[in-house]
Design a protein around this motif. Sequence first.
Motif, PDB file in Angstrom:
ATOM      1  N   ASP A  31       1.020  -1.224  -0.011  1.00 54.82           N
ATOM      2  CA  ASP A  31      -0.122  -0.043  -0.008  1.00 54.82           C
ATOM      3  C   ASP A  31       0.950   1.156   0.079  1.00 54.82           C
ATOM      4  N   GLN A  32       1.030   1.991   1.215  1.00 53.08           N
ATOM      5  CA  GLN A  32       1.428   3.317   1.166  1.00 53.08           C
ATOM      6  C   GLN A  32       3.130   3.294   1.598  1.00 53.08           C
ATOM      7  N   TYR A  33       3.424   1.815   2.052  1.00 55.22           N
ATOM      8  CA  TYR A  33       4.576   1.680   2.606  1.00 55.22           C
ATOM      9  C   TYR A  33       5.571   0.941   1.622  1.00 55.22           C
ATOM     10  N   VAL A  34       6.808   1.424   1.333  1.00 58.04           N
ATOM     11  CA  VAL A  34       7.513   1.066   0.463  1.00 58.04           C
ATOM     12  C   VAL A  34       9.189   0.858   1.256  1.00 58.04           C
ATOM     13  N   ARG A  35       9.918  -0.346   0.638  1.00 60.78           N
ATOM     14  CA  ARG A  35      11.006  -0.584   1.491  1.00 60.78           C
ATOM     15  C   ARG A  35      12.039  -0.931   0.128  1.00 60.78           C
ATOM     16  N   PRO A  36      12.737   0.199  -0.162  1.00 57.88           N
ATOM     17  CA  PRO A  36      13.837   0.513  -1.210  1.00 57.88           C
ATOM     18  C   PRO A  36      14.841  -0.302  -1.080  1.00 57.88           C
ATOM     19  N   LEU A  37      15.433  -0.542   0.409  1.00 57.86           N
ATOM     20  CA  LEU A  37      16.516  -1.218   0.586  1.00 57.86           C
ATOM     21  C   LEU A  37      16.635  -2.790   0.705  1.00 57.86           C
ATOM     22  N   LEU A  38      15.530  -3.347   0.604  1.00 59.85           N
ATOM     23  CA  LEU A  38      15.273  -4.629   0.575  1.00 59.85           C
ATOM     24  C   LEU A  38      16.197  -5.512  -0.263  1.00 59.85           C
ATOM     25  N   PRO A  39      16.818  -5.266  -1.081  1.00 62.37           N
ATOM     26  CA  PRO A  39      17.768  -6.097  -2.115  1.00 62.37           C
ATOM     27  C   PRO A  39      19.390  -6.003  -1.576  1.00 62.37           C
ATOM     28  N   PHE A  40      19.381  -4.892  -0.501  1.00 64.70           N
ATOM     29  CA  PHE A  40      20.734  -4.779  -0.058  1.00 64.70           C
ATOM     30  C   PHE A  40      21.080  -5.404   1.336  1.00 64.70           C
ATOM     31  N   SER A  41      21.961  -5.897   1.723  1.00 65.19           N
ATOM     32  CA  SER A  41      22.311  -6.474   2.656  1.00 65.19           C
ATOM     33  C   SER A  41      22.871  -5.745   3.843  1.00 65.19           C
ATOM     34  N   ARG A  42      22.953  -6.231   5.059  1.00 66.76           N
ATOM     35  CA  ARG A  42      23.395  -5.361   6.048  1.00 66.76           C
ATOM     36  C   ARG A  42      24.795  -4.966   6.019  1.00 66.76           C
ATOM     37  N   THR A  43      25.627  -5.675   5.328  1.00 66.92           N
ATOM     38  CA  THR A  43      27.108  -5.514   5.144  1.00 66.92           C
ATOM     39  C   THR A  43      27.207  -4.432   4.030  1.00 66.92           C
ATOM     40  N   GLN A  44      26.572  -4.330   2.955  1.00 67.05           N
ATOM     41  CA  GLN A  44      26.376  -3.497   1.932  1.00 67.05           C
ATOM     42  C   GLN A  44      26.190  -2.007   2.537  1.00 67.05           C
ATOM     43  N   ILE A  45      25.247  -2.073   3.323  1.00 66.84           N
ATOM     44  CA  ILE A  45      24.869  -0.623   4.046  1.00 66.84           C
ATOM     45  C   ILE A  45      25.978  -0.258   4.977  1.00 66.84           C
ATOM     46  N   LEU A  46      26.558  -1.033   5.683  1.00 68.61           N
ATOM     47  CA  LEU A  46      27.484  -0.700   6.835  1.00 68.61           C
ATOM     48  C   LEU A  46      28.967  -0.196   5.790  1.00 68.61           C
ATOM     49  N   GLU A  47      29.228  -0.981   4.938  1.00 72.39           N
ATOM     50  CA  GLU A  47      30.175  -0.302   4.092  1.00 72.39           C
ATOM     51  C   GLU A  47      30.035   1.095   3.497  1.00 72.39           C
ATOM     52  N   PHE A  48      28.707   1.298   2.953  1.00 71.57           N
ATOM     53  CA  PHE A  48      28.565   2.554   2.318  1.00 71.57           C
ATOM     54  C   PHE A  48      28.460   3.505   3.631  1.00 71.57           C
ATOM     55  N   ALA A  49      27.905   3.360   4.834  1.00 69.76           N
ATOM     56  CA  ALA A  49      28.023   4.160   5.891  1.00 69.76           C
ATOM     57  C   ALA A  49      29.499   4.605   6.086  1.00 69.76           C
ATOM     58  N   LYS A  50      30.342   3.670   6.222  1.00 70.03           N
ATOM     59  CA  LYS A  50      31.740   3.983   6.767  1.00 70.03           C
ATOM     60  C   LYS A  50      32.412   4.505   5.590  1.00 70.03           C
ATOM     61  N   LYS A  51      32.011   4.331   4.324  1.00 73.45           N
ATOM     62  CA  LYS A  51      32.757   4.932   3.217  1.00 73.45           C
ATOM     63  C   LYS A  51      32.448   6.755   3.181  1.00 73.45           C
ATOM     64  N   ASN A  52      31.178   7.015   3.692  1.00 74.25           N
ATOM     65  CA  ASN A  52      30.818   8.075   3.577  1.00 74.25           C
ATOM     66  C   ASN A  52      30.836   8.900   4.779  1.00 74.25           C
ATOM     67  N   ASN A  53      31.575   8.148   5.766  1.00 72.45           N
ATOM     68  CA  ASN A  53      31.632   8.824   7.017  1.00 72.45           C
ATOM     69  C   ASN A  53      30.419   9.283   7.839  1.00 72.45           C
ATOM     70  N   LEU A  54      29.340   8.305   7.768  1.00 68.19           N
ATOM     71  CA  LEU A  54      28.141   8.489   8.291  1.00 68.19           C
ATOM     72  C   LEU A  54      28.293   8.228   9.907  1.00 68.19           C
ATOM     73  N   SER A  55      27.438   8.890  10.683  1.00 64.77           N
ATOM     74  CA  SER A  55      27.398   8.451  11.924  1.00 64.77           C
ATOM     75  C   SER A  55      25.908   7.975  12.272  1.00 64.77           C
ATOM     76  N   TRP A  56      25.745   7.251  13.165  1.00 69.70           N
ATOM     77  CA  TRP A  56      24.380   6.610  13.587  1.00 69.70           C
ATOM     78  C   TRP A  56      24.254   6.121  14.789  1.00 69.70           C
ATOM     79  N   ARG A  57      23.242   5.973  15.556  1.00 71.12           N
ATOM     80  CA  ARG A  57      22.856   5.306  16.793  1.00 71.12           C
ATOM     81  C   ARG A  57      22.890   4.030  16.997  1.00 71.12           C
TER      82      ARG A  57
END
Length: 437
Positions: A153-179
């Motif tokens: 319906d109104q909810y979309v999950r665009p990260l479903l094809p991506f693994s946690r490892t890919q997401i973590l690598e992207f965050a580190k590469k772009n110097n993102l911080s998170w909680r």
Amino acid sequence: MKEKFKTHIENHLSFLKESKLLIACSGGLDSVVLSYLCHLLDFEIGIAHCNFKLRGIESNEDEQFVLTLSNKIKAPFFVTNFETEVYAKNHKLSIQMAARELRYDWFTTIALEYQYDYVLTAHHLDDNLETFLINLSRGTGIDGLTGIPEINDQYVRPLLPFSRTQILEFAKKNNLSWREDSSNRSTKYIRNKLRHNVIPELLEVNPKFLSNFENTINNLKQTQYFVNSQVDTIRKEVFEYAESETINISIYKLQQYDDPKTCLYFLLKDYGFTAWDDILQILTAQSGKQVFSSTHRLVKNRDYLLLCPIIEDVSDRVYTIPEEENRIMIPSGMIHLKEVSELSETDFKTIYVDKEKLKYPLVVRKWKEGDYFYPLGMQGKKKLSKYFKDEKLSLLAKERVWLLCSDNDIIWIINYRADNRFKINPRTKQLLKVTIT
């Protein structure tokens, strides 16, 4: 990952590019990366954060972090605070289920109020695997094995094809911080047990386990699509749509299929039924046998199963009609009463009676055992139960019957037959037309 994300959007979710998007952001790794990716692609976004007040100062620091993130990427910020433990206690829910209800209800409200087209959540491939394993452990059908839907319906999950490892690598590469949510380290919850104990073992056995799982999910979705198309064909064959939200299911047509139980499962699962053995037995049971779900019931009626919603019990409800009233609303429609000078055509929704024979106020009520009437055009009286049997009324149809009465005498079995005692004759001076619409 940015290019892969962009390609995935263009190939599968292109409608997001021209939409106004609300991102559910906890401040954790996944939702921060989703927010940042949407910002990089110049999507029109807003950030929504829920403070569930479950981790004291930690929860408040999460809220402040997401506010800072929103300001950094210049996105509107929405926040709410919930008394989650109180809500869970009052509604007899687990903390997890309470938090889920609260946040999704709030996201929907914010999206509607501020005209966001879609709500994005940061579920990814690892989440999908966890959901698959949870459903598998509890016992499920193919719907439970196809994982989290990318669009619901109104909810979309665009990260479903991506693994946690890919997401973590992207965050580190772009110097993102998170909680980091400290509760995610606890193995008190089944999802965390799978995340920390089971899935690492599976990945050790086969490093390609996640990609293979993604292929499996895609294959299952294709199977699900095929099954659903077959079920649609069967539904068109065996369902007959009747009045009052009732669906008549042909038992004969259903039994022409090799596995009626499986057919019934796919036809009825969306109506909340779970007692499949009872439903199979009802095919050969006597008329009147019933099976209930929380929202619907299935009733055997000769050659059909009658499927209908469970409705409010109005068996004790009584409506009175004073002489000065000319209409009244009852659950089955509006009754109109009008003095006329002559007869016109009648049908099962219209009768004519001699008004001078009536005793006011008239009464509309449900029928009960022992009721009898004098059928128009016949000699003598007849019990309603016998009349219904002769007319081959189903249990559901009998339950919907209302009576128009004068004192204790039945004037009309509404929508069926009038009573002989109130019919007009050559001496009738006041002709009353009674109609239900």
